[in-house]
Design a protein around this motif. Structure first.
Motif, PDB file in Angstrom:
ATOM      1  N   LEU A   1      -4.521   4.604  -5.749  1.00 37.15           N
ATOM      2  CA  LEU A   1      -5.327   5.100  -4.634  1.00 37.15           C
ATOM      3  C   LEU A   1      -6.766   4.611  -4.685  1.00 37.15           C
ATOM      4  O   LEU A   1      -7.428   4.503  -3.650  1.00 37.15           O
ATOM      5  CB  LEU A   1      -5.298   6.632  -4.612  1.00 37.15           C
ATOM      6  CG  LEU A   1      -3.937   7.280  -4.368  1.00 37.15           C
ATOM      7  CD1 LEU A   1      -4.049   8.801  -4.444  1.00 37.15           C
ATOM      8  CD2 LEU A   1      -3.368   6.858  -3.024  1.00 37.15           C
ATOM      9  N   SER A   2      -7.249   4.326  -5.870  1.00 38.72           N
ATOM     10  CA  SER A   2      -8.640   3.886  -6.011  1.00 38.72           C
ATOM     11  C   SER A   2      -8.825   2.406  -5.664  1.00 38.72           C
ATOM     12  O   SER A   2      -9.952   1.966  -5.446  1.00 38.72           O
ATOM     13  CB  SER A   2      -9.138   4.145  -7.435  1.00 38.72           C
ATOM     14  OG  SER A   2      -8.427   3.350  -8.360  1.00 38.72           O
ATOM     15  N   SER A   3      -7.743   1.661  -5.607  1.00 44.36           N
ATOM     16  CA  SER A   3      -7.851   0.234  -5.275  1.00 44.36           C
ATOM     17  C   SER A   3      -7.953   0.043  -3.762  1.00 44.36           C
ATOM     18  O   SER A   3      -7.576   0.923  -2.977  1.00 44.36           O
ATOM     19  CB  SER A   3      -6.647  -0.529  -5.819  1.00 44.36           C
ATOM     20  OG  SER A   3      -5.450  -0.073  -5.210  1.00 44.36           O
ATOM     21  N   SER A   4      -8.456  -1.095  -3.345  1.00 40.82           N
ATOM     22  CA  SER A   4      -8.605  -1.388  -1.920  1.00 40.82           C
ATOM     23  C   SER A   4      -7.240  -1.633  -1.278  1.00 40.82           C
ATOM     24  O   SER A   4      -6.309  -2.108  -1.925  1.00 40.82           O
ATOM     25  CB  SER A   4      -9.485  -2.623  -1.717  1.00 40.82           C
ATOM     26  OG  SER A   4     -10.770  -2.410  -2.261  1.00 40.82           O
ATOM     27  N   CYS A   5      -7.149  -1.313   0.016  1.00 37.86           N
ATOM     28  CA  CYS A   5      -5.907  -1.576   0.753  1.00 37.86           C
ATOM     29  C   CYS A   5      -5.666  -3.086   0.841  1.00 37.86           C
ATOM     30  O   CYS A   5      -6.597  -3.861   1.070  1.00 37.86           O
ATOM     31  CB  CYS A   5      -5.991  -0.990   2.160  1.00 37.86           C
ATOM     32  SG  CYS A   5      -6.000   0.808   2.212  1.00 37.86           S
TER      33      CYS A   5
ATOM     34  N   ILE B   1      -0.306   5.074   1.275  1.00 42.82           N
ATOM     35  CA  ILE B   1       0.714   6.102   1.465  1.00 42.82           C
ATOM     36  C   ILE B   1       1.488   6.279   0.165  1.00 42.82           C
ATOM     37  O   ILE B   1       1.842   5.295  -0.484  1.00 42.82           O
ATOM     38  CB  ILE B   1       1.697   5.702   2.584  1.00 42.82           C
ATOM     39  CG1 ILE B   1       0.935   5.394   3.883  1.00 42.82           C
ATOM     40  CG2 ILE B   1       2.730   6.801   2.812  1.00 42.82           C
ATOM     41  CD1 ILE B   1       1.795   4.744   4.947  1.00 42.82           C
ATOM     42  N   TYR B   2       1.715   7.530  -0.207  1.00 44.30           N
ATOM     43  CA  TYR B   2       2.550   7.755  -1.384  1.00 44.30           C
ATOM     44  C   TYR B   2       3.484   8.928  -1.166  1.00 44.30           C
ATOM     45  O   TYR B   2       3.210   9.828  -0.365  1.00 44.30           O
ATOM     46  CB  TYR B   2       1.708   7.952  -2.650  1.00 44.30           C
ATOM     47  CG  TYR B   2       0.851   9.198  -2.712  1.00 44.30           C
ATOM     48  CD1 TYR B   2       1.329  10.361  -3.306  1.00 44.30           C
ATOM     49  CD2 TYR B   2      -0.449   9.205  -2.213  1.00 44.30           C
ATOM     50  CE1 TYR B   2       0.535  11.505  -3.394  1.00 44.30           C
ATOM     51  CE2 TYR B   2      -1.256  10.334  -2.293  1.00 44.30           C
ATOM     52  CZ  TYR B   2      -0.751  11.479  -2.884  1.00 44.30           C
ATOM     53  OH  TYR B   2      -1.537  12.607  -2.967  1.00 44.30           O
TER      54      TYR B   2
ATOM     55  N   ARG C   1      -1.362   6.727 -12.862  1.00 43.83           N
ATOM     56  CA  ARG C   1      -0.982   5.496 -12.144  1.00 43.83           C
ATOM     57  C   ARG C   1      -1.215   5.661 -10.648  1.00 43.83           C
ATOM     58  O   ARG C   1      -1.673   4.727  -9.971  1.00 43.83           O
ATOM     59  CB  ARG C   1       0.485   5.153 -12.389  1.00 43.83           C
ATOM     60  CG  ARG C   1       0.802   4.626 -13.766  1.00 43.83           C
ATOM     61  CD  ARG C   1       2.176   3.972 -13.824  1.00 43.83           C
ATOM     62  NE  ARG C   1       3.254   4.878 -13.525  1.00 43.83           N
ATOM     63  CZ  ARG C   1       4.034   4.797 -12.446  1.00 43.83           C
ATOM     64  NH1 ARG C   1       3.822   3.851 -11.549  1.00 43.83           N
ATOM     65  NH2 ARG C   1       5.012   5.672 -12.251  1.00 43.83           N
ATOM     66  N   LEU C   2      -0.925   6.857 -10.136  1.00 43.15           N
ATOM     67  CA  LEU C   2      -1.154   7.128  -8.721  1.00 43.15           C
ATOM     68  C   LEU C   2      -2.633   7.047  -8.389  1.00 43.15           C
ATOM     69  O   LEU C   2      -3.031   6.435  -7.377  1.00 43.15           O
ATOM     70  CB  LEU C   2      -0.609   8.510  -8.369  1.00 43.15           C
ATOM     71  CG  LEU C   2      -0.895   9.009  -6.950  1.00 43.15           C
ATOM     72  CD1 LEU C   2      -0.255   8.098  -5.918  1.00 43.15           C
ATOM     73  CD2 LEU C   2      -0.409  10.452  -6.785  1.00 43.15           C
TER      74      LEU C   2
ATOM     75  N   ASP D   1       0.807  -1.222   0.000  1.00 42.52           N
ATOM     76  CA  ASP D   1       0.000   0.000   0.000  1.00 42.52           C
ATOM     77  C   ASP D   1       0.840   1.272   0.000  1.00 42.52           C
ATOM     78  O   ASP D   1       0.411   2.325   0.485  1.00 42.52           O
ATOM     79  CB  ASP D   1      -0.952   0.007   1.204  1.00 42.52           C
ATOM     80  CG  ASP D   1      -2.024  -1.070   1.082  1.00 42.52           C
ATOM     81  OD1 ASP D   1      -2.360  -1.435  -0.052  1.00 42.52           O
ATOM     82  OD2 ASP D   1      -2.510  -1.553   2.131  1.00 42.52           O
ATOM     83  N   PHE D   2       2.040   1.182  -0.570  1.00 44.57           N
ATOM     84  CA  PHE D   2       2.929   2.340  -0.677  1.00 44.57           C
ATOM     85  C   PHE D   2       3.373   2.516  -2.124  1.00 44.57           C
ATOM     86  O   PHE D   2       3.654   1.560  -2.833  1.00 44.57           O
ATOM     87  CB  PHE D   2       4.165   2.166   0.206  1.00 44.57           C
ATOM     88  CG  PHE D   2       5.221   3.211  -0.046  1.00 44.57           C
ATOM     89  CD1 PHE D   2       5.040   4.512   0.392  1.00 44.57           C
ATOM     90  CD2 PHE D   2       6.384   2.885  -0.732  1.00 44.57           C
ATOM     91  CE1 PHE D   2       6.003   5.480   0.155  1.00 44.57           C
ATOM     92  CE2 PHE D   2       7.353   3.847  -0.970  1.00 44.57           C
ATOM     93  CZ  PHE D   2       7.159   5.146  -0.532  1.00 44.57           C
ATOM     94  N   MET D   3       3.456   3.798  -2.560  1.00 46.38           N
ATOM     95  CA  MET D   3       3.901   4.100  -3.921  1.00 46.38           C
ATOM     96  C   MET D   3       4.832   5.314  -3.895  1.00 46.38           C
ATOM     97  O   MET D   3       4.593   6.272  -3.165  1.00 46.38           O
ATOM     98  CB  MET D   3       2.703   4.392  -4.824  1.00 46.38           C
ATOM     99  CG  MET D   3       3.061   4.605  -6.283  1.00 46.38           C
ATOM    100  SD  MET D   3       1.545   4.787  -7.300  1.00 46.38           S
ATOM    101  CE  MET D   3       2.271   4.780  -8.941  1.00 46.38           C
ATOM    102  N   LEU D   4       5.919   5.231  -4.671  1.00 45.39           N
ATOM    103  CA  LEU D   4       6.870   6.326  -4.799  1.00 45.39           C
ATOM    104  C   LEU D   4       6.957   6.770  -6.248  1.00 45.39           C
ATOM    105  O   LEU D   4       7.186   5.950  -7.148  1.00 45.39           O
ATOM    106  CB  LEU D   4       8.255   5.889  -4.314  1.00 45.39           C
ATOM    107  CG  LEU D   4       9.427   6.828  -4.630  1.00 45.39           C
ATOM    108  CD1 LEU D   4       9.255   8.178  -3.923  1.00 45.39           C
ATOM    109  CD2 LEU D   4      10.759   6.187  -4.237  1.00 45.39           C
TER     110      LEU D   4
END
Length: 204
Positions: free
Chosen positions: A101-105, A113-114, A96-97, A78-81
């Motif tokens: 964010l729209s997908s479930s945790c 978190i991004y 892509r962000l 659940d993290f993206m950079l």
């Protein structure tokens, strides 16, 4: 020195602001971390992001629990950079962000978190696309944006962030770290006069 100690000793405003927010459970949904060329903006963003999912009861990341280790290893789902220090950020990156964010945790912490590193390396279309993402964040979404030049960011983006200003790294601290890498004192003095951060010195 671990990064928590670095923040406490060298960045007291950032340390106290974030620690108090964690203790009172009043974390801002978007932080803007800004600093000069030598400031550890990405390292700070990564450490604060890691603190949000740490398994310990401490206010800041312990860096030794399973969640911290998985985060450091790049295995936290659940993290993206998005790294604008490596390439110019485009609208497709924000797309892509938004998909992320729209997908479930997927993690039990239930937080998305991004980090967007060096957001100033974006065009106007990218900044406008990000603004739409920042305008109505979900309650479980937390963002850390970094910049070395906030004048290139939209005022409407700045207004949606809590700003954490990093102080410049002390020259004597840079010299000590460089000397610890085995570089001679003469070379160290010359390089420290030319560059303002350890990575730049070691790469030259």
């Amino acid at each position: 020195m671990n990064f928590k100690d670095y923040l406490e000793l060298n960045q007291p405003f950032v340390y106290n602001t974030f620690t108090n927010a964690m203790k009172s459970n009043k974390i801002a949904q978007t932080y803007l971390i800004k600093g000069n060329d030598g400031a550890p903006i990405l390292e700070t963003a990564l450490f604060l992001a890691k603190s949000l999912i740490c398994d310990s009861s401490a206010s800041l990341a312990c860096s030794s629990c399973l969640s911290c280790i998985r985060f450091e290893d790049g295995n936290y789902a659940d993290f993206m950079l998005l790294d604008g220090n490596k390439q110019t950020l485009k609208v497709g990156d924000i797309d892509r962000l938004q998909e992320f964010l729209s997908s479930s945790c997927m993690e039990k912490k239930g937080k998305k978190i991004y980090i967007i590193n060096c957001l100033e390396n974006s065009n106007k279309e990218t900044l406008n696309a990000l603004l739409k993402t920042l305008e109505e964040p979900n309650n479980n979404v937390f963002a850390f944006i970094t910049t070395k030049n906030e004048s290139k960011l939209l005022p409407t983006i700045l207004s949606r962030c809590q700003i954490l200003n990093l102080l410049p790294t002390k020259k004597e601290d840079i010299m000590k770290e460089v000397l610890d890498q085995g570089i001679s004192i003469d070379d160290c003095q010359i390089l420290c006069a030319l560059f303002s951060n350890v990575d730049a010195i070691l790469n030259n």
